[in-house]
Design an enzyme around this catalytic site. Structure first.
Site, PDB file in Angstrom:
ATOM      1  N   CYS A  98      34.120  45.585  40.053  1.00  0.00           N
ATOM      2  CA  CYS A  98      33.781  45.169  38.935  1.00  0.00           C
ATOM      3  C   CYS A  98      33.428  46.453  38.036  1.00  0.00           C
ATOM      4  O   CYS A  98      32.695  47.220  38.223  1.00  0.00           O
ATOM      5  CB  CYS A  98      32.488  44.199  39.093  1.00  0.00           C
ATOM      6  SG  CYS A  98      31.898  43.672  37.455  1.00  0.00           S
ATOM      7  N   ARG A 156      29.489  46.244  35.752  1.00  0.00           N
ATOM      8  CA  ARG A 156      28.040  45.934  36.373  1.00  0.00           C
ATOM      9  C   ARG A 156      26.945  46.797  35.793  1.00  0.00           C
ATOM     10  O   ARG A 156      25.734  46.679  36.385  1.00  0.00           O
ATOM     11  CB  ARG A 156      28.202  46.801  37.767  1.00  0.00           C
ATOM     12  CG  ARG A 156      29.245  46.096  38.941  1.00  0.00           C
ATOM     13  CD  ARG A 156      29.178  46.753  40.138  1.00  0.00           C
ATOM     14  NE  ARG A 156      30.416  47.855  39.979  1.00  0.00           N
ATOM     15  CZ  ARG A 156      30.761  48.565  41.028  1.00  0.00           C
ATOM     16  NH1 ARG A 156      29.913  48.799  42.054  1.00  0.00           N
ATOM     17  NH2 ARG A 156      31.765  49.482  40.838  1.00  0.00           N
ATOM     18  N   TRP A 183      31.443  37.732  31.081  1.00  0.00           N
ATOM     19  CA  TRP A 183      32.254  37.520  30.128  1.00  0.00           C
ATOM     20  C   TRP A 183      33.651  38.287  30.507  1.00  0.00           C
ATOM     21  O   TRP A 183      33.676  39.190  31.280  1.00  0.00           O
ATOM     22  CB  TRP A 183      31.719  37.893  28.749  1.00  0.00           C
ATOM     23  CG  TRP A 183      31.001  39.357  28.710  1.00  0.00           C
ATOM     24  CD1 TRP A 183      31.845  40.433  28.528  1.00  0.00           C
ATOM     25  CD2 TRP A 183      29.782  39.662  28.935  1.00  0.00           C
ATOM     26  NE1 TRP A 183      30.941  41.547  28.604  1.00  0.00           N
ATOM     27  CE2 TRP A 183      29.623  41.059  28.729  1.00  0.00           C
ATOM     28  CE3 TRP A 183      28.617  38.788  29.036  1.00  0.00           C
ATOM     29  CZ2 TRP A 183      28.451  41.735  28.907  1.00  0.00           C
ATOM     30  CZ3 TRP A 183      27.384  39.589  29.204  1.00  0.00           C
ATOM     31  CH2 TRP A 183      27.246  40.865  29.137  1.00  0.00           C
ATOM     32  N   GLU A 195      41.923  41.441  31.181  1.00  0.00           N
ATOM     33  CA  GLU A 195      42.199  40.437  32.200  1.00  0.00           C
ATOM     34  C   GLU A 195      43.107  39.237  31.605  1.00  0.00           C
ATOM     35  O   GLU A 195      44.074  38.906  32.570  1.00  0.00           O
ATOM     36  CB  GLU A 195      40.951  39.864  32.381  1.00  0.00           C
ATOM     37  CG  GLU A 195      39.855  40.692  32.882  1.00  0.00           C
ATOM     38  CD  GLU A 195      38.562  40.173  33.680  1.00  0.00           C
ATOM     39  OE1 GLU A 195      37.751  39.892  32.856  1.00  0.00           O
ATOM     40  OE2 GLU A 195      38.671  39.851  34.744  1.00  0.00           O
TER      41      GLU A 195
HETATM   42  N1  ARG Z   1      40.432  38.190  36.313  1.00  0.00           N
HETATM   43  C1  ARG Z   1      39.914  37.046  36.682  1.00  0.00           C
HETATM   44  C2  ARG Z   1      40.623  36.240  35.406  1.00  0.00           C
HETATM   45  O1  ARG Z   1      41.316  36.659  34.562  1.00  0.00           O
HETATM   46  C3  ARG Z   1      38.402  36.715  36.455  1.00  0.00           C
HETATM   47  C4  ARG Z   1      37.413  37.713  37.283  1.00  0.00           C
HETATM   48  C5  ARG Z   1      36.086  37.831  36.720  1.00  0.00           C
HETATM   49  N2  ARG Z   1      36.017  38.504  35.533  1.00  0.00           N
HETATM   50  C6  ARG Z   1      35.180  38.777  34.722  1.00  0.00           C
HETATM   51  N3  ARG Z   1      35.058  39.335  33.295  1.00  0.00           N
HETATM   52  N4  ARG Z   1      33.764  38.587  35.216  1.00  0.00           N
HETATM   53  O2  ARG Z   1      40.407  35.162  35.214  1.00  0.00           O
END
Ligand code: ARG
Length: 403
Positions: free
Chosen positions: A74, A77, A247, A252
């Site tokens: 992560c 953090r 968030w 991602e």
């Molecule tokens: N990578 C995952 C997604 O795209 C989510 C993982 C957690 N991500 C976060 N920003 N807390 O759905």
């Protein structure tokens, strides 16, 4: 000697893990040695008597925060301390669990100002009462593989779980962005599924800051990623259901979820919309499409008033987190290839960091086998088609907040 102790449990190991957690936890909470020693003694007795022990709310909260702080994948953090922990250990039935998950979505979503939240359900100590959430994330889109010459749709990462939901009696529209239901099981009982009330599912349709026609791509994503299939371990106690969220970082969604060839695979569509030359790699059309897709994600979330972080800011925040931890005399556990963002990674300070290594820390969040693996509704299992109704409880539940 009492006979409540579960078979196969190594009491000495549990005693050791409990004590080591309490020492670390109480020192972080700046508790007095007297309080620590008193607590170690009573936990010791409880374990000898019952084979397990109950965390206080304070221990649960601090343990969950530590598990986030220890999560080597992560980048976000820096904010571990702000995690809000909801103690849902009293939930027993699937409906009670679903109600707690709805509450989680409402609390975390917060009208767009996303709050990092974890809801902890009871420990897995008694297997016949163990709670499992079958979803990978509370909100996720269904995936439908190609069939009878019809092109596939939705999120390929959800294909297997979508088939499970369909076998339980859920029906989607077959589109690209069908929100899957929650699927919950207690012990070996058949699972229950619950449609998530629409008002708890915040979504952001994607638009671009300059390219007006971008919306024609019909892309969207949900606001809150709530990972729901990991196991939380604190001081030797396993919590197999402990969904948590932060968030999003824009890559991602833009780079991975919508860009990966094994996911929505939309780079070519974006490139065509932008009029890029796809006949040659040297036009760098993939990189340009990726960049504009990520810009669209950031722009749309901002416009919708939904929290999101860009990968440069997130990387800087990670460096601050590392400094903070160094000052506390703690080593940061990190997995380099997870921490570098999936766009322009060499432009972030993490790229140069060759000291990152993964440590075996506790409390922690660990992967566990999907709850549907090896169960009746596992679609991968080879069994003759049955005419019988599937053995499930189909439940529609009203959102307790909006009756
Ligand atoms: N990578 C995952 C997604 O795209 C989510 C993982 C957690 N991500 C976060 N920003 N807390 O759905």
């Amino acid at each position: 000697m009492d006979t409540n102790i579960p078979e196969g449990l190594d009491i000495n190991e549990l005693l050791e893990q409990a004590e080591s957690f309490l020492r670390q936890c109480y020192s972080e909470l700046e508790k007095s040695p007297a309080e620590l020693n008193g607590r170690i003694e009573s936990v010791h007795k409880e374990i000898i008597r019952t084979g397990t022990y109950l965390h206080t709310q304070e221990e649960l909260t601090q343990g969950a925060k530590m598990a986030w702080r220890h999560n080597s994948r992560c980048i976000g953090r820096l904010f571990w301390h702000s995690l809000e922990v909801i103690d849902a250990r009293q939930a027993e039935t699937a409906s009670q669990v679903a109600a707690a998950l709805f509450r989680h979505l409402e609390r975390a979503g917060n009208g767009g100002r996303i709050r990092p939240v974890m809801t902890v359900f009871r420990s897995g100590t008694e297997p016949d009462k163990a709670i499992r959430i079958w979803n990978h994330q509370l909100i996720r889109y269904a995936g439908y593989p190609d069939k009878d010459g019809q092109a596939r749709s939705g999120d390929p990462a959800s294909d297997a779980f979508t088939a499970v939901c369909q076998r339980l009696g859920w029906q989607g529209t077959g589109g690209d962005f069908d929100v899957l239901p929650l699927v919950i099981s207690i012990g070996e009982e058949p699972p229950c599924w619950f449609a998530i009330p629409e008002e708890l599912v915040q979504e952001v349709p994607l638009t671009h800051p300059e390219v007006e026609r971008f919306s024609e791509l019909g892309l969207r994503w949900y606001a809150v990623p709530v990972v729901s299939d990991m196991l939380l371990e604190i001081g030797g106690i396993d919590y197999p259901a402990a969904p948590f969220n932060g968030w999003y970082m824009e890559t991602e969604i833009g780079s991975r979820n919508l860009g990966d060839t094994g996911r929505y695979n939309r780079l070519a569509a974006v490139a065509d919309l932008l009029g890029l030359d796809r006949s040659s790699n040297t036009s760098l059309w993939k990189d340009r499409a990726l960049l504009e897709l990520n810009r669209a994600v950031l722009h749309s979330f901002k416009q919708a008033g939904v929290s999101i972080v860009d990968h440069h800011t997130a990387a800087d925040q990670f460096v601050r987190f590392q400094e903070q931890e160094r000052q506390k005399g703690r080593e940061v556990s990190g997995k380099w290839h997870w921490l570098i963002p999936p766009m322009s990674p060499s432009s972030t300070p993490i790229w140069e960091d060759n000291k990152l290594r993964e440590l075996n820390l506790s409390p922690r969040l660990i992967y566990q086998k999907p709850a549907f693996a090896g169960r009746d509704s596992n679609p991968d299992r080879d069994e003759p088609a049955s005419q019988e109704e599937p053995a499930v409880h189909v439940q529609e539940m009203k959102c307790p907040f909006h009756q």
